[in-house]
Structure formats: structure tokens, C-alpha cells
Motif scaffolding. Sequence first.
Motif, PDB file in Angstrom:
ATOM      1  N   ARG A  74      -5.759   7.237   4.807  1.00  0.00           N
ATOM      2  CA  ARG A  74      -4.766   6.732   4.165  1.00  0.00           C
ATOM      3  C   ARG A  74      -3.364   7.542   4.657  1.00  0.00           C
ATOM      4  NH1 ARG A  74      -8.921   6.541   0.135  1.00  0.00           N
ATOM      5  NH2 ARG A  74      -8.240   8.404  -1.020  1.00  0.00           N
ATOM      6  N   ALA A  75      -3.455   8.645   4.850  1.00  0.00           N
ATOM      7  CA  ALA A  75      -2.212   9.276   5.059  1.00  0.00           C
ATOM      8  C   ALA A  75      -1.722   8.806   6.526  1.00  0.00           C
ATOM      9  CB  ALA A  75      -2.298  10.805   5.107  1.00  0.00           C
ATOM     10  N   ALA A  77      -2.524   6.165   8.222  1.00  0.00           N
ATOM     11  CA  ALA A  77      -2.157   4.818   8.025  1.00  0.00           C
ATOM     12  C   ALA A  77      -0.804   4.626   7.592  1.00  0.00           C
ATOM     13  CB  ALA A  77      -2.948   4.014   6.968  1.00  0.00           C
ATOM     14  N   ARG A  78      -0.379   5.598   6.508  1.00  0.00           N
ATOM     15  CA  ARG A  78       1.078   5.599   5.952  1.00  0.00           C
ATOM     16  C   ARG A  78       1.760   5.929   7.276  1.00  0.00           C
ATOM     17  NH1 ARG A  78      -1.068   7.515   1.125  1.00  0.00           N
ATOM     18  NH2 ARG A  78      -1.072   9.383   1.859  1.00  0.00           N
ATOM     19  N   GLU A  79       1.732   6.880   8.016  1.00  0.00           N
ATOM     20  CA  GLU A  79       2.443   7.759   8.814  1.00  0.00           C
ATOM     21  C   GLU A  79       2.807   6.623   9.996  1.00  0.00           C
ATOM     22  OE1 GLU A  79       0.980  11.829  10.443  1.00  0.00           O
ATOM     23  OE2 GLU A  79       1.404  11.022  12.347  1.00  0.00           O
ATOM     24  N   GLY A  81       2.478   3.248   9.580  1.00  0.00           N
ATOM     25  CA  GLY A  81       2.935   2.114   9.072  1.00  0.00           C
ATOM     26  C   GLY A  81       2.123   1.053   8.991  1.00  0.00           C
ATOM     27  N   GLU A  83      -1.896  -0.854   6.998  1.00  0.00           N
ATOM     28  CA  GLU A  83      -2.767  -0.929   6.069  1.00  0.00           C
ATOM     29  C   GLU A  83      -4.066  -0.823   6.370  1.00  0.00           C
ATOM     30  OE1 GLU A  83      -1.825  -3.663   2.913  1.00  0.00           O
ATOM     31  OE2 GLU A  83       0.232  -3.013   2.760  1.00  0.00           O
TER      32      GLU A  83
END
Length: 191
Positions: A74-75, A77-79, A81, A83
Motif C-alpha cells: 500500500r505504501a 502504491a501511494r508512492e 500514485g 491503487e
Amino acid sequence: MTADQKRWDERFGRKEFALGKDPNPFLKKHIHLLSRGKALDLATGEGRNAVFLAQNGFEVDAVDISEKGLKKVRALAREKGVEINTVLVDLDQYQIEKERYDLIANFYFLKRRLIPRIGTGLKKGGKVIFETYILEHRTLGTGGPKQAKYFLKPNEPLRLFKKFRIQFYREGIFREGGRKKAVASLIAEKT
Ligand SMILES: C[S@@+](CC[C@H](N)C(=O)[O-])C[C@H]1O[C@@H](n2cnc3c(N)ncnc32)[C@H](O)[C@@H]1O
């Protein structure tokens, strides 16, 4: 908590990415052979391949037994951009939903009993991309699992995936991702 879960949570509990953030080189090189849609990344680890698939237009479910690994997915994926849908599962028991996926990725997690379930989970025309170590890897001294059951025998993937149409297959020693490794890699289609 199972022994596998404990072991992998320990490995993934550290700050750095144990398996790196870059996708598997075979996946990266052959992404053009995979048609977009819904993808499942089995035993996703810290998500290097799941995130790459999402960056390339796939809608990704990423499953693994390690919550610490999924947190890193999840980290990452956030980095980047994108989902990703992460799901905590034990693949000893998990049943893949019937004909749900256009692509199933199975990297460095050899559970032979999973292969019929991969067939069930793919849509007709869907593809599987697979890579893991062959027995020769043990002579290289460049890491990898300890137990013999986690290594493929010569041509074994061709037998394991015999109900699929094999689109690409290679087996041997390759220098990729900064180290030498002995692997079999395959892309195959559900007919
Ligand atoms: C060598 S890593 C490979 C990770 C990823 N596929 C990659 O190539 O970066 C093996 C993964 O299998 C997961 N795993 C081990 N046993 C599992 C099980 N019974 N169910 C689901 N995942 C499992 C571990 O947590 C770990 O993430």
C-alpha cells in the motif's frame, strides 16, 4: 499465526524493501504480451510487481499471507500514485474466484497445487505469467529458498501448465536484477 506468516512478517517488517521496488525483469520485458484488465498477483510480497501492473493499466488484487508485506504494497502504491486492492490470504486455502481475471501473476512462490486454481480463476483467453527458481539455482550461491521442494525440475512448468497454450518459455541461468539466477519463466494462455 502460521510459521510462514511469522517468517515473512519478520522479513518485511524492516524499513527497506527486502525484494526491492523495481518490477521483476521478465515481467517488465514482456508486459506488452499481456492484455489489460483485471489482474491477480499471488504472494505479492512487498508489491514490486503488483504496483508495476497497476502503473501499466491493470486493476490489481494483490494477495499474500504477510500483513507487513501488504502494508508495504500500500505504501509503494501511494508512492507511485496507483491503487491496489490488498487482501490477506493463506494460499494453502484460498480459492480464486472463477473466471475473474485477465492476468494472474505468480512470481517466486511455488505451490504446485495452485496451478489448477490459476486455471479456474482466469477468464478464457486470460494469461498467467510465472517465474521461479530451477534446481540449478542451488549451485550458484546467490540466495533463494533452502528446501528442494521450492525448486522446479527440468521442464516442469511445461507439465504443470500443460492445459494452457504456452506463449513463451525459457529455462536457464540468467543475469538479471543485478545477480545471477537459475529460473524458469513462462507466459501461457487459458484456452
Ligand atoms: C519470495 S516472496 C515473493 C514475493 C513476490 N511474488 C515477488 O516476486 O516480489 C514469497 C512470498 O510468498 C508469501 N507467502 C508464503 N506463504 C504464503 C501462503 N501460504 N499464502 C500466501 N502467501 C504466502 C510470503 O509472504 C512472500 O511474500
